[in-house]
Motif scaffolding. Structure first.
Motif, mmCIF file in Angstrom:
data_model
loop_
_atom_site.group_PDB
_atom_site.id
_atom_site.type_symbol
_atom_site.label_atom_id
_atom_site.label_comp_id
_atom_site.label_asym_id
_atom_site.label_seq_id
_atom_site.Cartn_x
_atom_site.Cartn_y
_atom_site.Cartn_z
ATOM 1 N N THR A 3 -17.993 79.848 2.214
ATOM 2 C CA THR A 3 -17.241 78.525 1.551
ATOM 3 C C THR A 3 -17.887 77.288 2.547
ATOM 4 O OG1 THR A 3 -15.678 79.564 1.177
ATOM 5 C CG2 THR A 3 -14.892 77.760 0.077
ATOM 6 N N ARG A 4 -17.893 76.802 1.313
ATOM 7 C CA ARG A 4 -18.740 74.820 2.534
ATOM 8 C C ARG A 4 -17.373 74.310 2.998
ATOM 9 N NH1 ARG A 4 -18.543 69.860 1.532
ATOM 10 N NH2 ARG A 4 -17.695 70.323 -0.720
ATOM 11 N N PRO A 5 -16.884 73.985 3.969
ATOM 12 C CA PRO A 5 -15.826 72.952 4.712
ATOM 13 C C PRO A 5 -15.562 72.066 3.508
ATOM 14 C CG PRO A 5 -16.995 72.932 6.353
ATOM 15 C CD PRO A 5 -17.869 74.088 4.981
ATOM 16 N N ILE A 6 -14.614 71.583 4.128
ATOM 17 C CA ILE A 6 -14.234 70.092 2.945
ATOM 18 C C ILE A 6 -13.903 69.355 3.561
ATOM 19 C CG2 ILE A 6 -12.370 69.265 2.155
ATOM 20 C CD1 ILE A 6 -10.673 71.892 0.996
ATOM 21 N N THR A 7 -15.260 68.195 3.561
ATOM 22 C CA THR A 7 -15.228 66.745 4.186
ATOM 23 C C THR A 7 -14.290 66.248 4.611
ATOM 24 O OG1 THR A 7 -16.728 66.015 3.441
ATOM 25 C CG2 THR A 7 -17.599 67.580 4.132
ATOM 26 N N ARG A 8 -14.585 64.996 5.021
ATOM 27 C CA ARG A 8 -13.194 64.165 4.311
ATOM 28 C C ARG A 8 -13.501 63.471 3.623
ATOM 29 N NH1 ARG A 8 -13.482 61.474 11.143
ATOM 30 N NH2 ARG A 8 -11.865 63.045 12.047
ATOM 31 N N GLU A 9 -15.283 63.088 2.933
ATOM 32 C CA GLU A 9 -15.714 62.088 1.913
ATOM 33 C C GLU A 9 -14.653 63.023 0.761
ATOM 34 O OE1 GLU A 9 -19.455 61.187 1.762
ATOM 35 O OE2 GLU A 9 -19.134 59.559 3.599
ATOM 36 N N ASP A 10 -14.797 64.467 0.616
ATOM 37 C CA ASP A 10 -14.422 65.493 -0.025
ATOM 38 C C ASP A 10 -12.682 65.003 -0.804
ATOM 39 O OD1 ASP A 10 -16.445 66.987 -1.377
ATOM 40 O OD2 ASP A 10 -16.386 68.363 1.132
ATOM 41 N N ALA A 11 -12.105 64.991 0.803
ATOM 42 C CA ALA A 11 -10.669 64.393 0.813
ATOM 43 C C ALA A 11 -10.476 63.454 0.062
ATOM 44 C CB ALA A 11 -10.000 65.082 2.101
ATOM 45 N N ALA A 12 -10.663 62.422 0.817
ATOM 46 C CA ALA A 12 -11.089 60.621 0.019
ATOM 47 C C ALA A 12 -11.289 60.666 -1.734
ATOM 48 C CB ALA A 12 -11.812 59.851 0.725
ATOM 49 N N LEU A 13 -11.963 62.153 -2.112
ATOM 50 C CA LEU A 13 -12.697 61.674 -3.317
ATOM 51 C C LEU A 13 -11.285 62.010 -3.702
ATOM 52 C CD1 LEU A 13 -14.541 60.482 -5.548
ATOM 53 C CD2 LEU A 13 -15.422 63.051 -5.472
ATOM 54 N N ASP A 40 -14.980 56.282 11.766
ATOM 55 C CA ASP A 40 -14.611 57.400 12.910
ATOM 56 C C ASP A 40 -14.029 58.333 12.175
ATOM 57 O OD1 ASP A 40 -12.550 55.859 12.284
ATOM 58 O OD2 ASP A 40 -11.507 56.825 14.262
ATOM 59 N N GLY A 41 -13.987 58.266 10.493
ATOM 60 C CA GLY A 41 -13.559 58.840 9.335
ATOM 61 C C GLY A 41 -11.689 58.947 8.819
ATOM 62 N N ALA A 42 -11.046 58.201 9.640
ATOM 63 C CA ALA A 42 -10.092 57.714 9.351
ATOM 64 C C ALA A 42 -9.707 56.941 8.266
ATOM 65 C CB ALA A 42 -9.674 57.188 10.931
ATOM 66 N N VAL A 43 -8.514 57.151 7.377
ATOM 67 C CA VAL A 43 -7.987 56.602 6.174
ATOM 68 C C VAL A 43 -8.175 55.014 7.242
ATOM 69 C CG1 VAL A 43 -7.234 56.292 4.289
ATOM 70 C CG2 VAL A 43 -7.697 58.476 4.908
ATOM 71 N N GLY A 75 -19.532 48.513 9.011
ATOM 72 C CA GLY A 75 -19.515 49.809 8.601
ATOM 73 C C GLY A 75 -18.401 51.568 8.293
ATOM 74 N N ALA A 76 -17.645 51.048 7.616
ATOM 75 C CA ALA A 76 -17.080 51.836 6.863
ATOM 76 C C ALA A 76 -17.692 52.016 5.221
ATOM 77 C CB ALA A 76 -15.626 51.175 6.532
ATOM 78 N N THR A 77 -16.582 53.406 5.384
ATOM 79 C CA THR A 77 -17.122 53.722 3.505
ATOM 80 C C THR A 77 -15.985 53.958 2.851
ATOM 81 O OG1 THR A 77 -18.380 55.588 5.381
ATOM 82 C CG2 THR A 77 -17.853 56.640 2.890
ATOM 83 N N ALA A 78 -16.968 53.211 1.858
ATOM 84 C CA ALA A 78 -15.459 53.812 -0.085
ATOM 85 C C ALA A 78 -16.508 54.426 -0.324
ATOM 86 C CB ALA A 78 -15.821 52.192 -0.422
ATOM 87 N N VAL A 79 -15.209 54.875 -0.707
ATOM 88 C CA VAL A 79 -14.735 56.652 -1.516
ATOM 89 C C VAL A 79 -14.593 56.143 -3.155
ATOM 90 C CG1 VAL A 79 -14.351 59.050 -2.082
ATOM 91 C CG2 VAL A 79 -14.985 57.945 0.659
#
Length: 355
Positions: A3-13, A40-43, A75-79
């Motif tokens: 099973t593919r691990p849940i990523t931070r972007e998965d959790a964010a979506l 760094d992946g933090a919300v 440098g942040a990511t918007a999901v």
């Protein structure tokens, strides 16, 4: 199978979808949620669209970033559950707001299908931002499916130029909407009626026929559980050639009401769409509901069923032109919910579900 691990972007979506579901169907805008992740992946912050005229999800999330964290937007990511808009309406474009803040990556569950608001992804790419869909990012497929279901009614209405129409019935176990003497209050119990008011509060307009106005004199307002009218009221629309009595309760309620002296429900819905309405509730009696079903205008059914038997009286639907079982209108059940002693069945029209 691994099973593919849940990523931070998965959790964010997943979180963005939860936020989007808090929004309202009314107002003509989609329900959208956004989560901002630092490099760094933090919300950093989150937001959702609360209704027409309020900040879009991305803008709400940007505004929610703490002052000490604003530098981390670079440098942040918007999901986001939907592609950022790229037009100026009652609020500025979200695409430009994300770029101005220094966001370097955008992951969106779905592309915006509307010509007016779409184009945000392409513009951001031109500015050097890494923009990908959730599928391209390898996020869980069920999240994309959930996003599609969340936005289906809004997207459908926008693409075809007609509001998403919910047909409502409240019947006895034997399918009656009233007794032989025309009395109908109350077939369903208080829990079902309270839920019906919640649905009213989520739509842009409520449509009834003149027959319902003359027989029941409904107020067609949204009332809170305690009884008073809710702050926002949908437009009350009466369809039919007979005049609306001067003493009718719907004339006196808060908000706007309209009378369209026609039997052309499709034309009325087209007018409502032109006014920016995307979700409409049909609460008319059997005559109007039957006409809407025969014309293939109903997209979703809300059938409240009470454990009551009458044995006689008018049914919920009239003649649909069906003469054999193979011609029956077929619907797909999406949920069944108990409301006190009553049951609510929600169903969507299948491709074959039309006359």
């Amino acid at each position: 199978m691994e099973t593919r691990p849940i990523t931070r972007e998965d959790a964010a979506l997943e979180r963005a979808l939860d936020l989007a579901a808090r929004g309202t169907l009314a107002g003509g805008n989609p329900r959208v949620g956004c989560v901002l992740l630092a490099a760094d992946g933090a919300v950093l912050a989150e937001g959702w669209h609360r209704g027409a005229g309020t900040a879009h999800a991305e803008a709400a999330a940007l505004a929610a970033v703490a002052p000490q964290d604003r530098a981390r937007l670079v440098g942040a990511t918007a999901v986001v559950t939907l592609e950022p808009c790229h037009h100026t309406g009652r609020t500025p474009p979200c695409s430009r707001a994300l770029h101005a803040a220094g966001v370097a990556r955008v992951v969106h569950a779905l592309d915006d299908p509307t010509p007016r608001a779409g184009g945000g992804a392409a513009w951001l790419r031109e500015q050097g931002v890494d923009v990908v869909t959730a599928a391209e990012a390898g996020l869980r497929g069920e999240l994309v499916t959930r996003a599609r279901e969340l936005l289906a009614s809004w997207a459908t209405a926008g693409l075809r130029g007609r509001p998403w129409l919910i047909g409502k019935t409240a019947t006895t176990l034997d399918g009656r909407v009233a007794a032989p003497d025309a009395t109908s209050r109350w077939i369903t119990g208080p829990e079902a009626r309270a839920h019906a008011h919640e649905v009213r509060g989520q739509v842009d307009a409520i449509v009834v026929g003149t027959g319902t106005v003359l027989a029941d004199d409904p107020a067609l307002t949204v009332r809170t559980p305690g009884g008073p009218a809710a702050p926002r009221q949908p437009v009350r629309v009466v369809v039919g050639e007979r005049p609306v009595p001067a003493h009718a309760r719907l004339r006196r309620g808060e908000g706007e009401w309209l009378h369209r002296p026609t039997h052309d429900l499709a034309a009325v819905l087209g007018e409502l769409h032109a006014r920016g309405m995307r979700h409409v509730l049909l609460e008319g009696g059997p005559t109007l509901l039957t006409a809407a079903l025969r014309a293939g205008l109903v997209d979703e059914l809300h059938a409240y069923v009470a454990p009551v038997l009458l044995g006689a009286g008018p049914g919920a639907v009239g003649d649909l032109g069906v003469t054999t079982i193979g011609q029956a209108l077929r619907w797909r059940t999406t949920s069944i919910r108990r409301l006190g002693d009553d049951v609510l069945l929600t169903a969507l029209r299948t491709r074959e579900g039309k006359c």
